[in-house]
Design an enzyme around this catalytic site. Structure first.
Site, PDB file in Angstrom:
ATOM      1  N   SER A 193       0.890  -1.208   0.007  1.00  0.00           N
ATOM      2  CA  SER A 193       0.033   0.170  -0.034  1.00  0.00           C
ATOM      3  C   SER A 193       0.825   1.383   0.076  1.00  0.00           C
ATOM      4  CB  SER A 193      -1.065  -0.047   1.193  1.00  0.00           C
ATOM      5  OG  SER A 193      -2.215  -0.780   1.107  1.00  0.00           O
ATOM      6  N   TYR A 249     -10.617   2.360   5.761  1.00  0.00           N
ATOM      7  CA  TYR A 249      -9.529   2.026   4.867  1.00  0.00           C
ATOM      8  C   TYR A 249     -10.023   1.095   3.605  1.00  0.00           C
ATOM      9  CZ  TYR A 249      -4.754   1.278   3.325  1.00  0.00           C
ATOM     10  OH  TYR A 249      -3.630   1.352   2.566  1.00  0.00           O
ATOM     11  N   SER A 250      -9.899   1.661   2.519  1.00  0.00           N
ATOM     12  CA  SER A 250     -10.418   0.458   1.503  1.00  0.00           C
ATOM     13  C   SER A 250      -9.613   0.846   0.117  1.00  0.00           C
ATOM     14  CB  SER A 250     -11.824   0.926   0.975  1.00  0.00           C
ATOM     15  OG  SER A 250     -12.305   0.299   0.111  1.00  0.00           O
ATOM     16  N   ASN A 251      -8.988  -0.309  -0.440  1.00  0.00           N
ATOM     17  CA  ASN A 251      -8.248  -0.526  -1.795  1.00  0.00           C
ATOM     18  C   ASN A 251      -9.327  -0.239  -2.852  1.00  0.00           C
ATOM     19  OD1 ASN A 251      -5.863  -1.084  -0.547  1.00  0.00           O
ATOM     20  ND2 ASN A 251      -6.322  -3.428  -0.675  1.00  0.00           N
ATOM     21  N   GLY A 301       3.355  -0.355   3.846  1.00  0.00           N
ATOM     22  CA  GLY A 301       2.134  -1.118   3.051  1.00  0.00           C
ATOM     23  C   GLY A 301       2.746  -2.828   2.968  1.00  0.00           C
TER      24      GLY A 301
END
Length: 392
Positions: free
Chosen positions: A91, A196-198, A345
């Site tokens: 990340s 939190y979100s990809n 990340g």
């Protein structure tokens, strides 16, 4: 264990960034070689039996640059870690994606207040989602409320244990993964909280591609990697191998067995991570990128202010304690009370950290060649480098 110190700081690119950043100013010559024995002790402890297979740290400040390591790159051959190795940065990728978006905002080609419906009509809808009320800013600071596709139970189980080996070369399109995220109802309205979100960064990257007319990988190369001479940094797409020298990436594959079996997860198709976590880089390249980013050489002042304006990260699902999230970067107040900035990340077999002082004059980049130690080694190396005893 290995380490070396250079009285010449890690080279910053002198080429102006696409958005008109100024060339880097060479660091002043070091008066004396700083004592890094405490840091080396921390590295040796992290790579002790039961710890990570290998760890590297690169530090740069006004006195110069230092690289240290412990453990190995390959447990079979016993090869040691070294500075030029490339690895998956997880990340930490988000800082690159957000920078591309903010560069386009600086050029007037989009606005952070633009909605999803403006750029991706009809894509964000249903289950409580309304693309007319979710903005680009909401995506970048994780306040959109959009569910993280990676936390979908059916998707996640394909990455556990034996299932991972069956699916390691699967290809995923952004639309497929965004659809998985949107299949779970929104837990709150846009802007109300942090989650939190990809999925957010996949949507942001699609907007980059729509605005530029090219791929995200092309934008990364043309706007960041080439201007900063990041020769080890690239977005691999569906390419499963890591180009050039690299450590093996060792993973427990989220298995629940005790003690967990360790697997070599180096080769995999990371299209599942793409704009949210798919980049490959090096400690030196991350030094140059974050030095330029924190130092204001990649973005004009207005976009720099936007990037480093943070939101609270405590709910509804608490994130890393002591952090505030900006646009692709976060602040992290360490146990010592010192605050550092950057990103970090994780992906299968690799954890990466790139943090430093707010002005970018003092930076630390680190990578672990295993994924079962969590953040503890990074807390230790950051605390050693940026604690009160270090004069920060």
């Amino acid at each position: 264990m290995t380490s070396h110190f250079s009285t010449e700081a890690t080279t910053e690119a002198t080429t102006r960034a696409t958005t008109g950043g100024t060339p880097a100013v060479p660091a002043a010559p070091a008066a004396a070689t700083p004592d890094r024995s405490a840091m080396q002790t921390v590295l040796d402890r992290a790579a002790a039996p039961g710890g990570t297979p290998g760890i590297v740290v690169e530090v740069r400040d006004r006195r110069g640059a230092w690289f240290g390591s412990a453990g190995v790159s390959d447990t079979a051959s016993g090869e040691k870690r070294h500075p030029s190795e490339r690895f998956r940065i997880g990340s930490t990728t988000k800082a690159f994606t957000a920078t591309l978006v903010l560069q386009l905002a600086a050029e007037g080609r989009l606005s952070l207040d633009d909605t999803m419906e403006r750029w991706l009509p009809g894509m964000v809808t249903g289950n409580g989602y309304d693309g007319r009320s979710i903005t680009i800013r909401h995506l970048l600071n994780h306040t959109s409320g959009i569910f993280n596709y990676g936390n979908d139970a059916e998707f996640f189980k394909k990455g556990i244990g034996a299932e991972w080996f069956q699916h390691r070369y699967d290809s995923h399109t952004p639309a497929q993964l965004i659809g998985i995220g949107l299949a779970t109802p929104a837990p709150f309205a846009p802007g109300e909280a942090f989650l939190y979100s990809n999925t957010n960064y996949f949507l942001a990257a699609l907007i980059v591609e729509k605005v530029t007319g090219g791929t995200l990988a092309e934008a990364l190369t043309q706007r960041i990697a080439d201007p900063l001479a990041l020769t080890g940094t690239y977005l691999p797409g569906e390419e499963p191998t890591i180009r050039g020298p690299h450590p093996r990436h060792y993973s427990t594959l989220f298995a629940s067995e005790t003690p967990p079996r360790i697997h070599d997860a180096t080769e995999m198709n990371q299209s599942f991570a793409w704009a949210a976590g798919g980049i490959i880089s090096t400690t030196g390249d991350l030094q140059r990128f974050f030095g330029a980013l924190l130092g204001g050489r990649l973005l004009p002042a207005e976009q720099q202010r936007e990037m480093f304006t943070t939101v609270d990260t405590t709910g509804p699902v608490p994130w890393i304690p002591g952090t505030g999230y900006g646009l692709g970067v976060f602040s992290w107040t360490l146990p010592s009370g010192v605050t550092v900035w950057g990103n970090a990340g994780a992906t299968y077999g690799s954890w990466t950290c790139a943090m430093g002082s707010r002005d970018g004059e003092h930076l630390l980049t680190s990578q672990l060649g295993g994924d079962w130690c969590g953040l503890a080694p990074f807390v230790d190396v950051l605390g050693t480098e940026f604690g009160p005893a270090a004069g920060n």
